[in-house]
Design an enzyme around this catalytic site. Structure first.
Site, mmCIF file in Angstrom:
data_model
loop_
_atom_site.group_PDB
_atom_site.id
_atom_site.type_symbol
_atom_site.label_atom_id
_atom_site.label_comp_id
_atom_site.label_asym_id
_atom_site.label_seq_id
_atom_site.Cartn_x
_atom_site.Cartn_y
_atom_site.Cartn_z
ATOM 1 N N HIS A 62 10.800 18.905 -30.963
ATOM 2 C CA HIS A 62 10.034 17.795 -30.811
ATOM 3 C C HIS A 62 8.934 18.302 -29.909
ATOM 4 O O HIS A 62 8.809 19.276 -29.137
ATOM 5 C CB HIS A 62 11.036 16.968 -29.875
ATOM 6 C CG HIS A 62 10.510 15.787 -29.212
ATOM 7 N ND1 HIS A 62 9.407 14.933 -30.047
ATOM 8 C CD2 HIS A 62 10.232 15.481 -27.964
ATOM 9 C CE1 HIS A 62 8.932 14.129 -29.163
ATOM 10 N NE2 HIS A 62 9.396 14.295 -27.984
ATOM 11 N N ASN A 113 2.508 13.672 -28.217
ATOM 12 C CA ASN A 113 4.006 13.306 -28.431
ATOM 13 C C ASN A 113 3.917 11.945 -29.082
ATOM 14 O O ASN A 113 3.861 10.934 -28.697
ATOM 15 C CB ASN A 113 4.606 13.181 -27.084
ATOM 16 C CG ASN A 113 6.091 12.943 -27.251
ATOM 17 O OD1 ASN A 113 6.694 12.481 -28.211
ATOM 18 N ND2 ASN A 113 6.802 13.024 -26.054
ATOM 19 N N CYS A 128 13.067 9.939 -28.387
ATOM 20 C CA CYS A 128 12.480 11.035 -29.138
ATOM 21 C C CYS A 128 13.565 11.788 -30.127
ATOM 22 O O CYS A 128 13.229 12.671 -31.026
ATOM 23 C CB CYS A 128 11.992 12.150 -28.307
ATOM 24 S SG CYS A 128 10.629 11.438 -27.183
#
Ligand code: UT7
Length: 344
Positions: free
Chosen positions: A261, A291, A120
């Site tokens: 994020h 996500n 990520c």
């Protein structure tokens, strides 16, 4: 490599692009697939819907329109592109690199490139290496492409994971800019390999080459110890943000927009609380995309710029945390307008 006589140049984000698959998967649909509820997903994660690719869609196919949009926004032909860095943990295949596949698909016949894997935090790592290539004069432009098809490694029978992720791509075009008060100012990046035991995909690599046994054991799916990751994600993103601000003589009050994020709304809120930054200065789009791993940050920045939430001269901080563990923060003085006017 580095052109003779080169000096470190200022590097700006001169265009952005994004793309997501058309198909939207709602929480209500997930209720029919696993033992979950819309209420649980909303309150525990903040996700309401996510875009999911048709099975078999390669990452390069999602990346293609995002990069072409950014080039179009800049008025640049694909042949003018010099470097493509694809950040992903769901490449089309192990090799050739998705950057090579993409180079061919978009007709960027003069570009070189490679893939970079930092889960990520991949986009932050890609941005730093792309910055270095442009700042040093190794290239005059670079496309940083954050793309993931996380649904391709999702176990759709596992409610712990399948409600979290979506697919997407976001891209930045980096170029030298003349104004030394704008562009990418600084970055901090970290790794803590001891966190690798909490977020991983065990199968398919050299440790566990694919076999009937690895597939039967579900080792080709992403695995996450959610509570363990949750405990550190907010603290580390807040720390990295403070670190990059302090290093450069700024405080959180100087920041126009924090782009974290998007893994969980509760993590994002915890980051904001730790930093004492008001919610209206924090980008949140997890409700619409879930996500998207490497793509959350460039998608967020692309939308913020298009909506006029960030304007020339605004200070923005990008921060991410993910598998590895990997985390960091990047400080940017925005140099693009939403209807892009080239700088330099
Ligand atoms: O992007 C990379 C980095 N990743 C992250 O930052 C993610 C960090 N972790 C998280 O966001 C959260 O830990 C999750 C969203 C993954 C999970 O939320 P949580 O509040 O930590 O839930 P939990 O794992 O502690 O589970 C609580 C309960 C459990 O039931 P019991 O044991 O209390 O009876 C789970 O079985 O919720 C249950 N549960 C669900 N219930 C309904 C787990 N998933 C679901 C679900 N629907 N989808």
């Amino acid at each position: 490599m580095i052109k003779p006589g080169s000096i470190i140049r200022n590097v700006g984000i001169t265009a952005t692009g994004m793309s997501v698959p058309d198909r939207v998967l709602t929480n209500q649909e997930l209720e029919t697939m696993v033992d979950t509820t819309d209420e649980w997903i909303r309150t525990r994660t903040g996700v309401i819907e996510r875009h999911v690719a048709t099975p078999g869609t390669p990452a390069s196919e999602l990346a293609k329109p995002a990069v072409l949009r950014a080039l179009d926004q800049r008025g640049m032909k694909p042949e003018e592109l010099e470097l493509i860095i694809v950040t992903t943990i769901t490449p089309d295949m192990f090799f050739p690199a998705t950057a090579c596949v993409l180079q061919e698909k978009i007709g960027a016949k003069n570009a070189w490139g490679y893939d970079l894997s930092a889960a990520c935090s991949g986009f932050l790592n890609g941005l730093v290496t792309g910055y270095q290539a442009v700042a040093s004069g190794t290239v005059d432009n670079a496309a940083i492409v954050g793309v993931d098809v996380l649904t391709s490694v999702t176990d759709w029978t596992n409610r712990d994971h399948c409600v979290l992720f979506g697919d997407g791509c976001g891209t930045f075009l980096l170029e030298p800019i003349p104004d030394d008060r704008q562009g990418i100012i600084d970055a901090v990046l970290h790794v803590d390999g001891s966190g690798g035991q909490y977020l991983y995909m065990l199968g398919g690599g050299s440790l566990n080459p694919p076999s009937h046994d690895t597939v039967d054991a579900g080792m080709h799916f992403l695995h996450q110890e959610g509570r363990q990751v949750f405990k550190v994600a907010a603290a580390y993103m807040a720390q990295a943000t403070t670190e990059v601000l302090e290093k450069n003589g700024y405080t959180i009050d100087d920041v126009t927009l924090l782009v974290p994020h998007q893994a969980n709304l509760r993590i994002i809120e915890a980051v904001a609380k730790r930093l004492k930054i008001p919610r209206e200065k924090v980008l949140i789009n997890i409700d619409r995309y879930g996500n998207t791993t490497s793509a959350t940050i460039p998608i967020g920045v692309h939308e913020a710029a298009a909506e006029g939430r960030i304007k020339r001269g605004d200070l923005i901080v990008l921060t991410a945390f993910g598998g590895g563990y990997t985390w960091g923060a990047i400080l940017i003085k925005w140099g693009c307008s939403p209807h892009f006017s080239p700088v330099g």
